[in-house]
Write a protein that holds these residues in place. Sequence first.
Motif, PDB file in Angstrom:
ATOM      1  N   SER A   1      13.514   3.330  42.760  1.00 20.21           N
ATOM      2  CA  SER A   1      11.906   3.335  42.606  1.00 20.21           C
ATOM      3  C   SER A   1      11.506   4.678  42.840  1.00 20.21           C
ATOM      4  O   SER A   1      12.433   5.612  42.865  1.00 20.21           O
ATOM      5  CB  SER A   1      11.259   2.306  43.255  1.00 20.21           C
ATOM      6  OG  SER A   1      10.025   2.031  43.020  1.00 20.21           O
ATOM      7  N   GLY A   2      10.273   4.770  42.650  1.00 24.57           N
ATOM      8  CA  GLY A   2       9.430   6.017  43.175  1.00 24.57           C
ATOM      9  C   GLY A   2       9.662   6.893  41.958  1.00 24.57           C
ATOM     10  O   GLY A   2       9.190   6.505  40.953  1.00 24.57           O
TER      11      GLY A   2
ATOM     12  N   PRO B   1      12.914   9.951  44.704  1.00 21.80           N
ATOM     13  CA  PRO B   1      13.320   8.338  44.456  1.00 21.80           C
ATOM     14  C   PRO B   1      13.511   7.678  45.691  1.00 21.80           C
ATOM     15  O   PRO B   1      13.943   8.323  46.779  1.00 21.80           O
ATOM     16  CB  PRO B   1      14.518   8.637  43.567  1.00 21.80           C
ATOM     17  CG  PRO B   1      15.266  10.006  43.890  1.00 21.80           C
ATOM     18  CD  PRO B   1      13.947  10.761  44.443  1.00 21.80           C
ATOM     19  N   THR B   2      13.318   6.526  45.738  1.00 24.91           N
ATOM     20  CA  THR B   2      13.763   5.503  46.751  1.00 24.91           C
ATOM     21  C   THR B   2      15.074   4.731  46.120  1.00 24.91           C
ATOM     22  O   THR B   2      14.952   4.125  45.079  1.00 24.91           O
ATOM     23  CB  THR B   2      12.607   4.408  47.206  1.00 24.91           C
ATOM     24  OG1 THR B   2      12.167   3.820  46.212  1.00 24.91           O
ATOM     25  CG2 THR B   2      11.354   5.382  47.494  1.00 24.91           C
TER      26      THR B   2
ATOM     27  N   GLY C   1       8.605   0.803  46.244  1.00 27.59           N
ATOM     28  CA  GLY C   1       9.967   1.055  46.626  1.00 27.59           C
ATOM     29  C   GLY C   1      10.295   1.138  48.084  1.00 27.59           C
ATOM     30  O   GLY C   1       9.351   1.716  48.941  1.00 27.59           O
ATOM     31  N   VAL C   2      11.065   0.615  48.852  1.00 29.47           N
ATOM     32  CA  VAL C   2      11.414   0.786  50.222  1.00 29.47           C
ATOM     33  C   VAL C   2      12.866   1.609  50.166  1.00 29.47           C
ATOM     34  O   VAL C   2      13.650   0.830  49.780  1.00 29.47           O
ATOM     35  CB  VAL C   2      11.478  -0.622  51.015  1.00 29.47           C
ATOM     36  CG1 VAL C   2      11.834  -0.413  52.442  1.00 29.47           C
ATOM     37  CG2 VAL C   2      10.093  -1.308  50.716  1.00 29.47           C
ATOM     38  N   ASP C   3      12.811   2.603  50.882  1.00 29.57           N
ATOM     39  CA  ASP C   3      14.126   3.332  50.979  1.00 29.57           C
ATOM     40  C   ASP C   3      15.092   2.898  51.940  1.00 29.57           C
ATOM     41  O   ASP C   3      14.587   2.874  53.139  1.00 29.57           O
ATOM     42  CB  ASP C   3      13.995   4.917  51.096  1.00 29.57           C
ATOM     43  CG  ASP C   3      15.110   5.684  50.646  1.00 29.57           C
ATOM     44  OD1 ASP C   3      15.253   6.127  49.558  1.00 29.57           O
ATOM     45  OD2 ASP C   3      16.129   5.588  51.515  1.00 29.57           O
ATOM     46  N   LEU C   4      16.165   2.391  51.602  1.00 30.88           N
ATOM     47  CA  LEU C   4      17.328   2.000  52.483  1.00 30.88           C
ATOM     48  C   LEU C   4      18.647   2.686  52.428  1.00 30.88           C
ATOM     49  O   LEU C   4      19.721   2.046  52.532  1.00 30.88           O
ATOM     50  CB  LEU C   4      17.383   0.248  52.256  1.00 30.88           C
ATOM     51  CG  LEU C   4      16.166  -0.703  52.244  1.00 30.88           C
ATOM     52  CD1 LEU C   4      16.424  -2.089  51.947  1.00 30.88           C
ATOM     53  CD2 LEU C   4      15.600  -0.460  53.683  1.00 30.88           C
ATOM     54  N   ARG C   5      18.477   3.755  52.021  1.00 29.58           N
ATOM     55  CA  ARG C   5      19.895   4.537  51.992  1.00 29.58           C
ATOM     56  C   ARG C   5      20.486   4.595  53.178  1.00 29.58           C
ATOM     57  O   ARG C   5      21.748   5.047  53.231  1.00 29.58           O
ATOM     58  CB  ARG C   5      19.556   5.901  51.370  1.00 29.58           C
ATOM     59  CG  ARG C   5      18.766   6.913  52.070  1.00 29.58           C
ATOM     60  CD  ARG C   5      18.557   8.357  51.431  1.00 29.58           C
ATOM     61  NE  ARG C   5      17.255   8.076  50.536  1.00 29.58           N
ATOM     62  CZ  ARG C   5      16.992   9.096  49.802  1.00 29.58           C
ATOM     63  NH1 ARG C   5      17.378  10.381  50.002  1.00 29.58           N
ATOM     64  NH2 ARG C   5      15.758   8.926  49.005  1.00 29.58           N
ATOM     65  N   ASP C   6      19.963   4.621  54.364  1.00 28.18           N
ATOM     66  CA  ASP C   6      20.680   4.426  55.635  1.00 28.18           C
ATOM     67  C   ASP C   6      20.847   3.165  56.283  1.00 28.18           C
ATOM     68  O   ASP C   6      21.050   2.940  57.559  1.00 28.18           O
ATOM     69  CB  ASP C   6      19.731   5.270  56.677  1.00 28.18           C
ATOM     70  CG  ASP C   6      18.274   4.688  56.824  1.00 28.18           C
ATOM     71  OD1 ASP C   6      17.914   4.056  56.103  1.00 28.18           O
ATOM     72  OD2 ASP C   6      17.700   5.095  57.804  1.00 28.18           O
ATOM     73  N   CYS C   7      20.831   2.104  55.496  1.00 28.77           N
ATOM     74  CA  CYS C   7      20.939   0.669  55.798  1.00 28.77           C
ATOM     75  C   CYS C   7      22.445   0.563  56.712  1.00 28.77           C
ATOM     76  O   CYS C   7      23.294   0.894  56.119  1.00 28.77           O
ATOM     77  CB  CYS C   7      21.084  -0.060  54.748  1.00 28.77           C
ATOM     78  SG  CYS C   7      21.555  -1.776  55.027  1.00 28.77           S
ATOM     79  N   PRO C   8      22.237   0.019  57.893  1.00 27.83           N
ATOM     80  CA  PRO C   8      23.573   0.103  58.581  1.00 27.83           C
ATOM     81  C   PRO C   8      24.376  -0.944  58.341  1.00 27.83           C
ATOM     82  O   PRO C   8      25.652  -1.140  58.796  1.00 27.83           O
ATOM     83  CB  PRO C   8      23.016  -0.198  60.152  1.00 27.83           C
ATOM     84  CG  PRO C   8      21.814  -0.722  59.951  1.00 27.83           C
ATOM     85  CD  PRO C   8      21.178  -0.282  58.699  1.00 27.83           C
TER      86      PRO C   8
END
Length: 374
Positions: free
Chosen positions: A64-65, A70-71, A81-88
């Motif tokens: 999104s974004g 971008p997210t 959009g909620v950015d979760l590229r660092d989701c553990p």
Amino acid sequence: MLCSHFDAGRCRSCTWLGTPYGEQLAEKQRLVEELLAGHPGTAWLPPAASAQLGIRNKAKMVVSGTVEDPTLGILNPAGAGVDLRDCPLHTPGIQAALPELAAFVTRAALTPYDVAARRGELKYLLVTESADGELMVRFVLRSQEPVARIRKHLPALLERLPAVMVASVNLQPEHKAVLEGEREIVLTGQESLRMRVGGVALHLRPQSFFQTNTAMAAELYRLARRWVGEVAPRTVWDLYCGVGGFALGLAGPGREILGVEISREAVASAERTRDEAGLSGVRFEAGDATAYALGSGAPPDLVVVNPPRRGIGSELSGWLEASGVRHVLYSSCNAQTLVRDLESMPALRPVRGQLLDMFPNTAHYEVLVLLERA
């Protein structure tokens, strides 16, 4: 603090993350045993625990974004959009790759799809990591318009992310809640990702299913080998075989195995693994599992079923009940439908079972049950 996104309320996908892990495991075991309480002869092994974080080998990221910002993650209730590229939850290789892929979106000018406005091109990024640290990256697009730009910038991406073995485009032109479309365009020379599990190097093509927790998948196949080895069947059918995890893991001298799977992509993957491993006595067919069983002749000694959440259904359950099959190995991700299926085959009784925590921090799980004809 296990996840800053959970603590801040930005993402609650891991609905049980706030519950101590020991309590999560105990509650899942209680729920499964309660559902199967009508089968008191089942001997339950202790549940197989998973690591809580760094275990998900596949990232399904909504894009999104904007092109410039971008997210990669999810959409919140308002559609932002909620950015979760660092989701553990993701494996370390996926966590390292997602920032580079976000930068690639900008370099290749891939316009994120706007759900509300129904415009834009890039809908999802799907990233899978093998146990060897190799990656498969898939771009889910609305149309072929951006494909030339992806091809142009792909060599630079492969230099920055040398772990990427397979890259492809999936075309999903429809505006509906379907993750991917039927058409896949592979952009690399290599077309499948090797998923090394329990001594077998499975081939995973872009549209093939594989369990999202590699360590728990290995434990599932190890357990299946042990239980099947104890009952020593000469002939085995693996229905809903996917890329052949059960079938190939159960192969051995003097044993004939047939895998049936509706996805031709998955069957092609399974056949390639079989051929590379030099396994004899194993064959695969593309087709509907229930239709195959109902149209077959003599049944095998043992049947493996690993259905989706809806279970195997009344037709296949009824066939198993009447078939004379001595043993069934049922791998279920939904004990409610497992219980429903068991009601349709009362002559096949659960004798042992184990819960495997394939999906920690959620209410979901995998449970393996061995059924024996009374």
